[in-house]
Enzyme design. Structure first.
Site, mmCIF file in Angstrom:
data_model
loop_
_atom_site.group_PDB
_atom_site.id
_atom_site.type_symbol
_atom_site.label_atom_id
_atom_site.label_comp_id
_atom_site.label_asym_id
_atom_site.label_seq_id
_atom_site.Cartn_x
_atom_site.Cartn_y
_atom_site.Cartn_z
ATOM 1 N N SER A 186 14.576 34.966 -26.719
ATOM 2 C CA SER A 186 14.397 33.515 -26.802
ATOM 3 C C SER A 186 15.693 32.903 -27.338
ATOM 4 C CB SER A 186 13.241 33.175 -27.741
ATOM 5 O OG SER A 186 13.581 33.531 -29.078
ATOM 6 N N ASP A 221 14.468 34.173 -22.294
ATOM 7 C CA ASP A 221 13.076 33.727 -22.288
ATOM 8 C C ASP A 221 13.004 32.232 -22.596
ATOM 9 O OD1 ASP A 221 10.289 33.963 -22.207
ATOM 10 O OD2 ASP A 221 10.142 34.464 -24.329
ATOM 11 N N ASP A 243 13.164 27.176 -18.040
ATOM 12 C CA ASP A 243 11.874 26.528 -18.268
ATOM 13 C C ASP A 243 12.050 25.020 -18.159
ATOM 14 O OD1 ASP A 243 9.463 25.546 -19.022
ATOM 15 O OD2 ASP A 243 9.365 26.540 -20.966
ATOM 16 N N HIS A 292 1.008 30.777 -26.157
ATOM 17 C CA HIS A 292 1.897 31.589 -26.993
ATOM 18 C C HIS A 292 1.268 31.792 -28.365
ATOM 19 C CE1 HIS A 292 5.298 30.089 -24.289
ATOM 20 N NE2 HIS A 292 5.202 31.380 -24.101
#
Length: 288
Positions: A50, A85, A106, A178
């Site tokens: 991430s 990510d 994203d 999540h």
């Protein structure tokens, strides 16, 4: 073996009706535990990073250098992809420059047309450089400021439009969340997943928020085209639990139990056990 992009391993997973696990890394212990487990089980694996974890590890260049060196020094022969990510537009370019082999853009929080335009640009850039790319339609739920979003379901037609750009894998919201799932979670929307699969065909689909989803739901999702499942929270919880037990038992006060190599080892072994359990559930064992 040099790091690879995720396209080939996910095509094989889709055709073989199993899923490849993406396990997020947070430090050296995480990375080593996941790589060794993948090698022991002869399973392909995706290491997820991430933007927050990348920053914590002092930047994507540090992460890429560590993963590549570790992959080589441990003699890893199974396919390993290093994947961003939930990347921002800017983060994708940073990871491309740092030497990642796969990225996720994203754009689910943008208006759809903007998500489409940015996704299209990044697909072209990634493929020209031999990287795989994941895009997202429909947001993944989670907790923010005490408010739990239940996870909106993606529009199957929007999924098809993004898939038609040539993305290698598609993350689509199907009620997944999540972190830990709340007690009142309604479960995955298999109706939505089925509709997305019908529109996107051979496109490998991605299930985010893999922690806490019951095994039977995981297996059903795989049967409906999910070829990549992301796990992060579960490894964090198992690491925390093992470390807590070690300290509460006073092991850190015995001999040189305070040595980080000893202090962090129970957590390291716990991550390995969690990854093994997930790889067995996903069906990727022996598929390298």
């Amino acid at each position: 073996m040099a790091l690879v992009n995720a396209a080939e391993m996910l095509k094989k997973a889709k055709a073989g009706h199993y899923a490849v696990g993406q396990f997020n890394i947070n430090n050296l212990e995480w990375t080593k535990a996941i790589l060794l487990t993948a090698q022991e089980l002869n399973s392909p694996v995706i290491l997820g990073v991430s933007e927050g974890a990348g920053k914590y590890m002092t930047g994507f260049k540090t992460v890429a250098a560590m993963v590549k060196a570790m992959d080589e020094s441990l003699g890893i022969t199974v396919p390993v992809a290093l994947h961003l990510d939930h990347g921002t537009y800017e983060g994708c370019y940073k990871c491309i420059q740092a030497g990642f082999t796969s990225i996720m853009f994203d754009g689910s929080h943008y208006p759809f047309e903007e998500n489409l335009a940015k996704s299209s640009e990044l697909v072209s850039v990634a493929h020209n450089l031999g990287l795989s790319i994941e895009c997202e339609v429909g947001s993944i739920g989670g907790e923010e400021d005490g408010v739990v979003g239940m996870g909106e379901c993606a529009d199957p037609d929007e999924c098809k439009t993004i898939a038609d750009l040539g993305v290698d894998m598609l993350a689509a919201g199907i009620g997944n969340i999540h972190g830990k799932y709340p007690a009142n979670w309604k479960g995955l929307s298999f109706e939505t997943l089925d509709a997305i699969q019908a529109k996107t065909g051979e496109m490998p689909l991605v299930l985010h928020g893999g922690t806490g989803i019951p095994a039977d739901m995981i297996k059903k999702a795989i049967s409906l085209g999910v070829s990549k499942i992301n796990v992060n929270t579960e490894c964090q919880l198992s690491f925390q639990e093992a470390t807590r037990k070690y300290i509460e038992a006073g092991k850190d006060l015995e001999g040189k139990g305070f040595d980080p190599r000893k202090l962090l080892n129970p957590g390291f072994e716990a991550i390995k056990a969690t990854v093994k359990e997930k790889m067995e559930l996903f069906g990727s064992v022996g598929k390298a």
